[in-house]
Design a protein around this motif. Sequence first.
Motif, PDB file in Angstrom:
ATOM      1  N   ASP A 129     -10.354  15.598  -5.485  1.00 41.67           N
ATOM      2  CA  ASP A 129      -9.519  16.641  -4.868  1.00 41.67           C
ATOM      3  C   ASP A 129      -8.029  16.463  -5.176  1.00 41.67           C
ATOM      4  O   ASP A 129      -7.264  17.415  -5.100  1.00 41.67           O
ATOM      5  CB  ASP A 129      -9.747  16.672  -3.351  1.00 41.67           C
ATOM      6  CG  ASP A 129     -11.162  17.150  -3.008  1.00 41.67           C
ATOM      7  OD1 ASP A 129     -11.825  17.744  -3.895  1.00 41.67           O
ATOM      8  OD2 ASP A 129     -11.624  16.905  -1.878  1.00 41.67           O
ATOM      9  N   LYS A 130      -7.617  15.236  -5.505  1.00 41.87           N
ATOM     10  CA  LYS A 130      -6.206  14.982  -5.787  1.00 41.87           C
ATOM     11  C   LYS A 130      -5.846  15.169  -7.266  1.00 41.87           C
ATOM     12  O   LYS A 130      -4.673  15.189  -7.613  1.00 41.87           O
ATOM     13  CB  LYS A 130      -5.824  13.555  -5.354  1.00 41.87           C
ATOM     14  CG  LYS A 130      -5.866  13.338  -3.848  1.00 41.87           C
ATOM     15  CD  LYS A 130      -4.816  14.154  -3.133  1.00 41.87           C
ATOM     16  CE  LYS A 130      -4.906  14.001  -1.625  1.00 41.87           C
ATOM     17  NZ  LYS A 130      -4.088  14.979  -0.916  1.00 41.87           N
ATOM     18  N   LEU A 131      -6.857  15.281  -8.128  1.00 44.09           N
ATOM     19  CA  LEU A 131      -6.572  15.456  -9.552  1.00 44.09           C
ATOM     20  C   LEU A 131      -6.347  16.937  -9.846  1.00 44.09           C
ATOM     21  O   LEU A 131      -7.143  17.775  -9.438  1.00 44.09           O
ATOM     22  CB  LEU A 131      -7.748  14.949 -10.398  1.00 44.09           C
ATOM     23  CG  LEU A 131      -7.510  14.976 -11.908  1.00 44.09           C
ATOM     24  CD1 LEU A 131      -6.778  13.721 -12.360  1.00 44.09           C
ATOM     25  CD2 LEU A 131      -8.822  15.083 -12.681  1.00 44.09           C
ATOM     26  N   LYS A 132      -5.252  17.242 -10.544  1.00 41.45           N
ATOM     27  CA  LYS A 132      -5.059  18.633 -10.977  1.00 41.45           C
ATOM     28  C   LYS A 132      -5.923  18.825 -12.211  1.00 41.45           C
ATOM     29  O   LYS A 132      -5.660  18.223 -13.246  1.00 41.45           O
ATOM     30  CB  LYS A 132      -3.589  18.871 -11.327  1.00 41.45           C
ATOM     31  CG  LYS A 132      -2.733  19.244 -10.139  1.00 41.45           C
ATOM     32  CD  LYS A 132      -1.414  19.866 -10.592  1.00 41.45           C
ATOM     33  CE  LYS A 132      -0.719  20.562  -9.443  1.00 41.45           C
ATOM     34  NZ  LYS A 132      -0.254  19.623  -8.412  1.00 41.45           N
ATOM     35  N   GLY A 133      -6.963  19.639 -12.077  1.00 36.57           N
ATOM     36  CA  GLY A 133      -7.905  19.794 -13.182  1.00 36.57           C
ATOM     37  C   GLY A 133      -9.295  19.387 -12.737  1.00 36.57           C
ATOM     38  O   GLY A 133      -9.628  19.519 -11.560  1.00 36.57           O
ATOM     39  N   VAL A 172     -24.207  15.070 -17.612  1.00 33.70           N
ATOM     40  CA  VAL A 172     -22.978  14.334 -17.920  1.00 33.70           C
ATOM     41  C   VAL A 172     -21.946  15.341 -18.406  1.00 33.70           C
ATOM     42  O   VAL A 172     -22.163  16.043 -19.388  1.00 33.70           O
ATOM     43  CB  VAL A 172     -23.240  13.276 -19.025  1.00 33.70           C
ATOM     44  CG1 VAL A 172     -21.922  12.665 -19.500  1.00 33.70           C
ATOM     45  CG2 VAL A 172     -24.172  12.195 -18.494  1.00 33.70           C
ATOM     46  N   VAL A 173     -20.844  15.457 -17.682  1.00 31.87           N
ATOM     47  CA  VAL A 173     -19.765  16.363 -18.090  1.00 31.87           C
ATOM     48  C   VAL A 173     -18.598  15.500 -18.551  1.00 31.87           C
ATOM     49  O   VAL A 173     -18.268  14.498 -17.913  1.00 31.87           O
ATOM     50  CB  VAL A 173     -19.350  17.281 -16.912  1.00 31.87           C
ATOM     51  CG1 VAL A 173     -18.163  18.145 -17.300  1.00 31.87           C
ATOM     52  CG2 VAL A 173     -20.525  18.144 -16.457  1.00 31.87           C
ATOM     53  N   GLY A 174     -17.973  15.882 -19.662  1.00 34.38           N
ATOM     54  CA  GLY A 174     -16.834  15.112 -20.171  1.00 34.38           C
ATOM     55  C   GLY A 174     -17.296  13.892 -20.947  1.00 34.38           C
ATOM     56  O   GLY A 174     -18.487  13.706 -21.207  1.00 34.38           O
ATOM     57  N   ALA A 175     -16.333  13.044 -21.308  1.00 35.68           N
ATOM     58  CA  ALA A 175     -16.650  11.830 -22.072  1.00 35.68           C
ATOM     59  C   ALA A 175     -17.584  10.953 -21.250  1.00 35.68           C
ATOM     60  O   ALA A 175     -17.396  10.804 -20.036  1.00 35.68           O
ATOM     61  CB  ALA A 175     -15.362  11.083 -22.384  1.00 35.68           C
ATOM     62  N   GLN A 199      -8.609  23.174 -19.736  1.00 35.26           N
ATOM     63  CA  GLN A 199      -9.083  22.336 -20.853  1.00 35.26           C
ATOM     64  C   GLN A 199     -10.618  22.323 -20.848  1.00 35.26           C
ATOM     65  O   GLN A 199     -11.228  22.222 -19.780  1.00 35.26           O
ATOM     66  CB  GLN A 199      -8.520  20.935 -20.630  1.00 35.26           C
ATOM     67  CG  GLN A 199      -8.643  19.963 -21.778  1.00 35.26           C
ATOM     68  CD  GLN A 199      -7.711  20.266 -22.942  1.00 35.26           C
ATOM     69  OE1 GLN A 199      -6.813  21.093 -22.826  1.00 35.26           O
ATOM     70  NE2 GLN A 199      -7.953  19.592 -24.049  1.00 35.26           N
ATOM     71  N   ASP A 200     -11.261  22.405 -22.018  1.00 33.77           N
ATOM     72  CA  ASP A 200     -12.726  22.415 -22.087  1.00 33.77           C
ATOM     73  C   ASP A 200     -13.261  20.989 -21.901  1.00 33.77           C
ATOM     74  O   ASP A 200     -12.981  20.101 -22.700  1.00 33.77           O
ATOM     75  CB  ASP A 200     -13.160  22.998 -23.451  1.00 33.77           C
ATOM     76  CG  ASP A 200     -14.671  23.013 -23.612  1.00 33.77           C
ATOM     77  OD1 ASP A 200     -15.377  22.701 -22.628  1.00 33.77           O
ATOM     78  OD2 ASP A 200     -15.147  23.341 -24.720  1.00 33.77           O
ATOM     79  N   CYS A 201     -14.056  20.795 -20.823  1.00 35.50           N
ATOM     80  CA  CYS A 201     -14.576  19.457 -20.505  1.00 35.50           C
ATOM     81  C   CYS A 201     -15.610  18.966 -21.514  1.00 35.50           C
ATOM     82  O   CYS A 201     -15.917  17.782 -21.554  1.00 35.50           O
ATOM     83  CB  CYS A 201     -15.223  19.456 -19.129  1.00 35.50           C
ATOM     84  SG  CYS A 201     -14.055  19.811 -17.819  1.00 35.50           S
ATOM     85  N   GLN A 202     -16.223  19.901 -22.259  1.00 33.97           N
ATOM     86  CA  GLN A 202     -17.306  19.477 -23.148  1.00 33.97           C
ATOM     87  C   GLN A 202     -16.798  19.056 -24.523  1.00 33.97           C
ATOM     88  O   GLN A 202     -17.525  18.466 -25.304  1.00 33.97           O
ATOM     89  CB  GLN A 202     -18.369  20.582 -23.301  1.00 33.97           C
ATOM     90  CG  GLN A 202     -19.097  20.955 -22.004  1.00 33.97           C
ATOM     91  CD  GLN A 202     -19.821  19.782 -21.323  1.00 33.97           C
ATOM     92  OE1 GLN A 202     -19.631  18.620 -21.652  1.00 33.97           O
ATOM     93  NE2 GLN A 202     -20.637  20.101 -20.343  1.00 33.97           N
ATOM     94  N   ASN A 203     -15.541  19.361 -24.809  1.00 31.77           N
ATOM     95  CA  ASN A 203     -14.994  18.989 -26.122  1.00 31.77           C
ATOM     96  C   ASN A 203     -13.735  18.159 -25.951  1.00 31.77           C
ATOM     97  O   ASN A 203     -12.918  18.414 -25.078  1.00 31.77           O
ATOM     98  CB  ASN A 203     -14.658  20.254 -26.930  1.00 31.77           C
ATOM     99  CG  ASN A 203     -15.924  20.974 -27.357  1.00 31.77           C
ATOM    100  OD1 ASN A 203     -16.840  20.376 -27.913  1.00 31.77           O
ATOM    101  ND2 ASN A 203     -15.990  22.259 -27.065  1.00 31.77           N
TER     102      ASN A 203
END
Length: 380
Positions: free
Chosen positions: A119-123, A175-178, A300-304
């Motif tokens: 909740d504290k991360l922008k994004g 799994v989303v993101g790296a 930003q695209d989380c998958q790339n």
Amino acid sequence: GKLRAVLERAAERLGKAALVTEVAVLLCDVGDPGSLAAVAKQTRLVLNCVGPYRFFGEPVVQACVENGASCIDISGEPQFLEGMYLKYNEKAAEKGVYVIGSCGFDSIPADMGVLYTRDKLKGTLTAVESFLTVKSGPEGACIHDGTWKSAVYGLADQDNLKMLRKKIGYAPVPVVGAKLKRRGLVFYNREFKEYSIPFMGSDVSVVKRSQRYLHTELQETPVQYGAYVNIGGLGSVIKLMFAGILFLLLVKFSFGRKLLTKYPEFFSAGRFTKKGPTQKQMDGTSFTMTFFGEGYSEGQDCQNGKPNVKICTEVKGPEPGYVATPIAMVQAAVSLLEDAACLPKKGGVYSPGAAFSKTKLIDRLNKRGVEFSVIHKSEV
């Protein structure tokens, strides 16, 4: 007089006009279902403290669900927690009651800490690792052997936990993101300048259940999670490795488990005792759980591509087992009663993050000494 004052404050908080003049003591026994039913019928919420839960926990859950009372526990035993989900989730939903497990040190700091970080991360937060540091004073620290017994029987029973999870048939969490890399069994941690090992408690399994629920029910992006504990210098590593090897050899055999549970102090190098900690030991002990999160900035695209935002948060509190745990449990209970409109719409068996993600639980904890804060954020 002191107890009365505490009760009167509690009564005011719960909006009861009448002053509580005395505390009724209701006796019940996990071996006597009638006594448990009688207690459950008289309340909206039972705080269930009967560890090891694998031996004593279920009768309490059953009595609560059948008699329309909600129930909170402080179990750190995945097999019990997930077993109750399999057996009672549908019944609890029918009755409109909430059964919320692991509301102690296992696993409110971890589960709510991951949500706080998100909740504290922008994004979009996609992965978090937590590092637990427990500091003790000159008197040292120790834990009651009930927790030790839970660990002994839990580790001995890993195969049944796998079977239970097959039966539940969990949907895989995407799994989303790296992808978060799993670290080794022992590694040197540059951030803390000491050695760390994977945290053996139930935190990872609890966080995973919360993330699965929030993803499947509320379409929120699931967060990957790894949990570690800082253990100190090389001396601590060597001691712990010997103790760990001995433990793993003994835990597989019933005579070994008898030895482990009969002499907890010897086999845990004094960490677990039949007496539990002294007041002085508790006063001198505290914990810090530090969360390092990464994710993707808004749009930003989380998958790339690589994560491009980072955040560090922490949860700090007093001695984990006997001071922070009751604070967490009681505030979870108050949240369940007072933030009822923010709970999941239907009853059921929940992990803390799944039940409390929309409530004021973190604010309540912050006011009572279990403090959540942001250390730093950075755009990469």
